[in-house]
Design an enzyme around this catalytic site. Sequence first.
Site, PDB file in Angstrom:
ATOM      1  N   CYS A 107       0.445  -6.888 -18.770  1.00 52.30           N
ATOM      2  CA  CYS A 107      -0.532  -6.085 -18.032  1.00 52.30           C
ATOM      3  C   CYS A 107      -0.241  -6.014 -16.540  1.00 52.30           C
ATOM      4  O   CYS A 107      -1.065  -5.489 -15.781  1.00 52.30           O
ATOM      5  CB  CYS A 107      -1.943  -6.628 -18.247  1.00 52.30           C
ATOM      6  SG  CYS A 107      -2.208  -8.284 -17.607  1.00 52.30           S
ATOM      7  N   HIS A 166       0.818  -1.210   0.000  1.00 51.06           N
ATOM      8  CA  HIS A 166       0.000   0.000   0.000  1.00 51.06           C
ATOM      9  C   HIS A 166       0.854   1.263   0.000  1.00 51.06           C
ATOM     10  O   HIS A 166       0.466   2.287  -0.559  1.00 51.06           O
ATOM     11  CB  HIS A 166      -0.957  -0.029   1.193  1.00 51.06           C
ATOM     12  CG  HIS A 166      -2.098  -0.981   1.008  1.00 51.06           C
ATOM     13  ND1 HIS A 166      -2.940  -1.359   2.024  1.00 51.06           N
ATOM     14  CD2 HIS A 166      -2.531  -1.638  -0.097  1.00 51.06           C
ATOM     15  CE1 HIS A 166      -3.856  -2.190   1.552  1.00 51.06           C
ATOM     16  NE2 HIS A 166      -3.620  -2.382   0.269  1.00 51.06           N
TER      17      HIS A 166
END
Length: 574
Positions: A503, A198
């Site tokens: 991706c 995070h």
Amino acid sequence: MSHTVYGTPVVHGVSYAPIVWTSRHPLPSTEFTELPPKERAACAAHLEEICRSVGDDLFAQSEQAYGDVSDVLMMTASLATDPSWIAEAQSWIYSGIPAPQAVVRATEKFTEVFRASGGLMLERVADLKDVRDLILAHLAASSGDEASDARVHARKVQAASESPYILCARDLSPSDTAHLNPAHCVGIVTQLGGPTSHTSIIARQLGIPCIVAARRINEIRTGEYVLMDAFVGSVTTGVPENEAREAVERDRRRAEATLRWAPPAHTSDDHPVRLLANIHDLASAKAAARSPLADSIGLFRSEIAFLNAQTEPSIEEQTEFYSSIFQEFQGYSVCVRTLDAGSDKPLAYATIPGEENPALGVRGIRTSGPHPQILQNQLEAIAFAAMRQRETSVSVMAPMVSTAAEAKWFVSSVRQLSERFEVELHAGVMIEVPAAALMIDSIMEHVDFVSIGSNDLTQYTMASDRLSPDLAEYSDPWQPAPLRLIAQVAHAGLAHGVSVSVCGEAAADPLLACVFAGMGVPALSMPRLAIPSVGAQLAQVSLAQCRLAAASVVEAADPGDARYRARTALEVEF
């Protein structure tokens, strides 16, 4: 004398500023005076009030933020207001344990549960500790001991600083990182964390250069000026100021080139590279559709919108959702990844509970074993939506494909639906399991396209949990082993005439994007805001340079060597 500490770069940039250290304040003592029975109910009620207040603050922050930052803060806020967690802490209070110690004990219990669950829940341990620290800070403030909050300390340093600084910590919480002001904090260096942590996600959104897993950063003290190069992952002391300023100026020119860049993307000798956007819900789809940066979607993570669903959404509900996404891209294309339930994205209705190793368990296409109807229902909903929005080109790909037989079965299922609904659906698979990369020639006999999920391909190739803060070095997208597999897939695509895209997080790295172009990858999908830096870097190099970089990195000894070889081949200034 100069001294350099290395870590894993996750947000690129070059900074020169003094180090400012922040750390958690010690937890409350295990020795305490038992609460009198008559005070326990009031103490429990006060704790619940504080938890609600912390949650409200975090929800308010999430509403002011956007994109991934908002999502992370919202998840953290949900932990602060979780009834089970609050009840656990209150049960300790009713047994006579003071509120601060009760909060610690409740956190320890839930931490054990999260660690045992693995996957996404393991990543949330850091969020839970953030909630713990914020609640302890409020408890301390309510008792007049505001100085005990280490999180408040970090914010005071930032707020009081009138000159740039580089923040160092063992780890940073989501709320800490989200509070940083890029005008003052010009770099983040942590001892823990990884490319998908995070801290990395929020730093990327804020545009703050960031290096994680810098194990020896504690060798550098507060106040020391350092040159932080978040392209190679280095933090160096003792650099002459004129040299450091020159390095920062080069990075400033790079940033200006990024701001000037406009699509379409191509190399300096006009070799085209498609830059596509990643989305996960209607809000991110609308943001991508209204942005001039990308006209099509290379990765639509379809499961994210259903993470909180307790039961499988009906075909009608899914059809409405997919149709709203496709409508945003009329005249363009959307590539839907079917449900990647399990591991770090558990779905209540599609995840096997109690798996000892969910990353190697029933996830992705494998859920069609115990839950065969879920994939069929999703494919039907996608087909219905594609019928409604015929002006949008729709592709469908399955995650976690490991064998040619799985690829053949999935593509056959999609094509049967295409015929049944009289709508064109392109069918492909994700290459994120080493077995699929090794069997790529057999797989390409059946598919219309493949997309390489670099995050999982690196995780499985290196046998390292990409969410583990202790294994960030192995999760580095510049690891030569997974890069070799990506090269093998790209070369097979050229040989078979099958389109290949990347991706994962690696696609958003400007230098790696050049490497992939040199391997023969025609399309890259990434977070929308990463597109300009990738496009600007591609515009500065020729296809021949990209090919030289691609040939060089697969022979590298380690990620640092791979970065050095790529920068040399691409003639990027050090």
